[in-house]
Design a protein around this motif. Structure first.
Motif, mmCIF file in Angstrom:
data_model
loop_
_atom_site.group_PDB
_atom_site.id
_atom_site.type_symbol
_atom_site.label_atom_id
_atom_site.label_comp_id
_atom_site.label_asym_id
_atom_site.label_seq_id
_atom_site.Cartn_x
_atom_site.Cartn_y
_atom_site.Cartn_z
ATOM 1 N N LYS A 116 0.838 -1.194 0.000
ATOM 2 C CA LYS A 116 0.000 0.000 0.000
ATOM 3 C C LYS A 116 0.871 1.240 0.000
ATOM 4 C CE LYS A 116 -3.781 2.253 2.499
ATOM 5 N NZ LYS A 116 -4.651 2.200 3.700
ATOM 6 N N GLU A 117 0.558 2.196 -0.882
ATOM 7 C CA GLU A 117 1.358 3.414 -0.974
ATOM 8 C C GLU A 117 1.343 4.180 0.354
ATOM 9 O OE1 GLU A 117 1.719 7.485 -3.668
ATOM 10 O OE2 GLU A 117 0.189 5.977 -4.137
ATOM 11 N N GLY A 118 2.518 4.602 0.796
ATOM 12 C CA GLY A 118 2.638 5.336 2.049
ATOM 13 C C GLY A 118 2.953 4.462 3.244
ATOM 14 N N ASP A 119 2.747 3.145 3.121
ATOM 15 C CA ASP A 119 3.059 2.223 4.201
ATOM 16 C C ASP A 119 4.453 1.637 3.991
ATOM 17 O OD1 ASP A 119 0.527 2.729 5.029
ATOM 18 O OD2 ASP A 119 -0.276 0.732 4.604
ATOM 19 N N GLY A 180 24.282 14.920 20.202
ATOM 20 C CA GLY A 180 24.707 13.552 19.991
ATOM 21 C C GLY A 180 24.163 12.981 18.704
ATOM 22 N N LEU A 181 24.058 11.649 18.669
ATOM 23 C CA LEU A 181 23.632 10.924 17.481
ATOM 24 C C LEU A 181 22.397 10.092 17.787
ATOM 25 C CD1 LEU A 181 27.123 9.662 16.266
ATOM 26 C CD2 LEU A 181 25.867 11.658 15.445
ATOM 27 N N ASN A 182 21.525 9.968 16.779
ATOM 28 C CA ASN A 182 20.307 9.166 16.873
ATOM 29 C C ASN A 182 20.363 7.995 15.906
ATOM 30 O OD1 ASN A 182 18.418 10.319 18.729
ATOM 31 N ND2 ASN A 182 18.135 12.031 17.316
ATOM 32 N N GLY A 183 19.751 6.899 16.290
ATOM 33 C CA GLY A 183 19.425 5.825 15.367
ATOM 34 C C GLY A 183 17.936 5.581 15.474
ATOM 35 N N ALA A 184 17.277 5.301 14.361
ATOM 36 C CA ALA A 184 15.822 5.142 14.374
ATOM 37 C C ALA A 184 15.415 4.021 13.436
ATOM 38 C CB ALA A 184 15.137 6.444 13.967
ATOM 39 N N ALA A 185 14.376 3.296 13.819
ATOM 40 C CA ALA A 185 13.778 2.271 12.963
ATOM 41 C C ALA A 185 12.306 2.184 13.327
ATOM 42 C CB ALA A 185 14.459 0.916 13.156
ATOM 43 N N GLY A 186 11.469 1.925 12.321
ATOM 44 C CA GLY A 186 10.048 1.877 12.637
ATOM 45 C C GLY A 186 9.186 1.447 11.480
ATOM 46 N N LEU A 187 7.899 1.623 11.681
ATOM 47 C CA LEU A 187 6.877 1.200 10.729
ATOM 48 C C LEU A 187 5.842 2.298 10.592
ATOM 49 C CD1 LEU A 187 5.449 -1.039 9.019
ATOM 50 C CD2 LEU A 187 4.346 -1.765 11.164
ATOM 51 N N LEU A 193 2.359 5.787 13.162
ATOM 52 C CA LEU A 193 3.787 5.517 13.150
ATOM 53 C C LEU A 193 4.165 4.838 14.462
ATOM 54 C CD1 LEU A 193 6.660 7.834 12.078
ATOM 55 C CD2 LEU A 193 6.595 7.065 14.444
ATOM 56 N N LEU A 194 4.966 3.801 14.365
ATOM 57 C CA LEU A 194 5.520 3.126 15.538
ATOM 58 C C LEU A 194 7.021 3.006 15.313
ATOM 59 C CD1 LEU A 194 5.060 1.568 18.220
ATOM 60 C CD2 LEU A 194 4.853 -0.512 16.845
ATOM 61 N N SER A 195 7.813 3.520 16.242
ATOM 62 C CA SER A 195 9.259 3.515 16.015
ATOM 63 C C SER A 195 10.029 3.336 17.313
ATOM 64 C CB SER A 195 9.699 4.810 15.319
ATOM 65 O OG SER A 195 9.490 5.924 16.159
ATOM 66 N N LEU A 196 11.304 2.979 17.145
ATOM 67 C CA LEU A 196 12.247 2.824 18.248
ATOM 68 C C LEU A 196 13.462 3.685 17.943
ATOM 69 C CD1 LEU A 196 12.935 1.214 20.877
ATOM 70 C CD2 LEU A 196 14.119 -0.415 19.393
ATOM 71 N N ASN A 197 13.844 4.542 18.889
ATOM 72 C CA ASN A 197 14.995 5.428 18.718
ATOM 73 C C ASN A 197 16.039 5.146 19.783
ATOM 74 O OD1 ASN A 197 12.629 6.999 17.472
ATOM 75 N ND2 ASN A 197 14.383 8.195 16.805
ATOM 76 N N TYR A 198 17.297 5.296 19.388
ATOM 77 C CA TYR A 198 18.396 5.168 20.332
ATOM 78 C C TYR A 198 19.257 6.416 20.229
ATOM 79 C CZ TYR A 198 22.584 3.396 22.656
ATOM 80 O OH TYR A 198 23.645 3.227 23.506
#
Length: 218
Positions: A116-119, A180-187, A193-198
């Motif tokens: 699906k477009e946008g997902d 500092g620095l961020n790392g991010a991953a999600g859906l 939006l559901l994501s995890l950041n470090y």
């Protein structure tokens, strides 16, 4: 210096969100798990992790189908806790330092589209800069069965609080500038939006500061 940084953050946010017509803008918030390294080799004591929260906005600015820039503006909690002994002991001590920062992260993310477009899934990284605005130090404990409790406002400083020779060294003193620095991953699914950041702090607030964020956005 603080006034210049505040102005800079405002101008950066204005420039970023001025492109909101081309972007998806999310309201987001969630749980923070913050901690601070306690040794020179960067070791983290899991028992010192402090639960806090964050809330703010994030824009998703597409570059093409597979790349996007995700800037944000967050009110976020950091800090750590220390504890010696248990509440059932005749003598114990517990202290928490919970500073709050206004943070501007900017991540470059790679998209992995779904049907699906946008997902789709995304992952990426980037820098952040933040300014300390509030916070509390709390301590409690018992000495041979006699209880005590204290609470006070965090003092933000320009000093490096990780060295004993600096003015105001100690857990309850925080640098007002963090970066500092961020790392991010999600859906991303439709409007959600559901994501995890470090977050890995490069400024020595109290040695190396790390923050894990679990985000929900709409």
């Amino acid at each position: 210096m603080k006034q210049k940084l505040v102005l800079g953050l405002i101008l950066c946010c204005g420039a970023i969100f001025a492109r909101a017509q081309e972007a998806e803008v999310y309201l987001k918030g969630g749980l923070n798990i913050a901690n601070i390294s306690t040794t020179t080799n960067g070791r983290i004591d899991d028992a010192n992790a402090l639960a806090s929260f964050h809330a703010g906005v994030m824009a998703d600015l597409p570059i093409n189908k597979f790349l996007a820039v995700q800037p944000g503006l967050l009110f976020t909690g950091k800090g750590a806790k220390t504890q010696s002994g248990n509440t059932t002991d005749a003598t114990y001590f517990k202290a928490t330092s919970n500073p709050y920062y206004v943070e501007l992260p900017v991540n470059l993310v790679v998209r992995l589209p779904l049907l699906k477009e946008g997902d789709g899934f995304f992952f990426g990284a980037g820098p952040y800069i933040a300014m300390g605005v509030a916070g509390k130090n709390k301590s409690e404990g018992k000495i041979f069965g006699v209880g005590f409790k204290n609470e006070g406002t965090i003092n933000f400083s320009n000093d490096d609080p990780t060295t004993g020779s600096e003015e105001g060294a100690g857990l309850g003193i925080m640098r007002w500038l963090d970066y500092g620095l961020n790392g991010a991953a999600g859906l991303q699914l439709n409007n959600f939006l559901l994501s995890l950041n470090y977050g890995y702090g490069l400024a020595k607030l109290q040695s190396v500061l790390r923050t894990i964020r679990i985000n929900i956005g709409y």
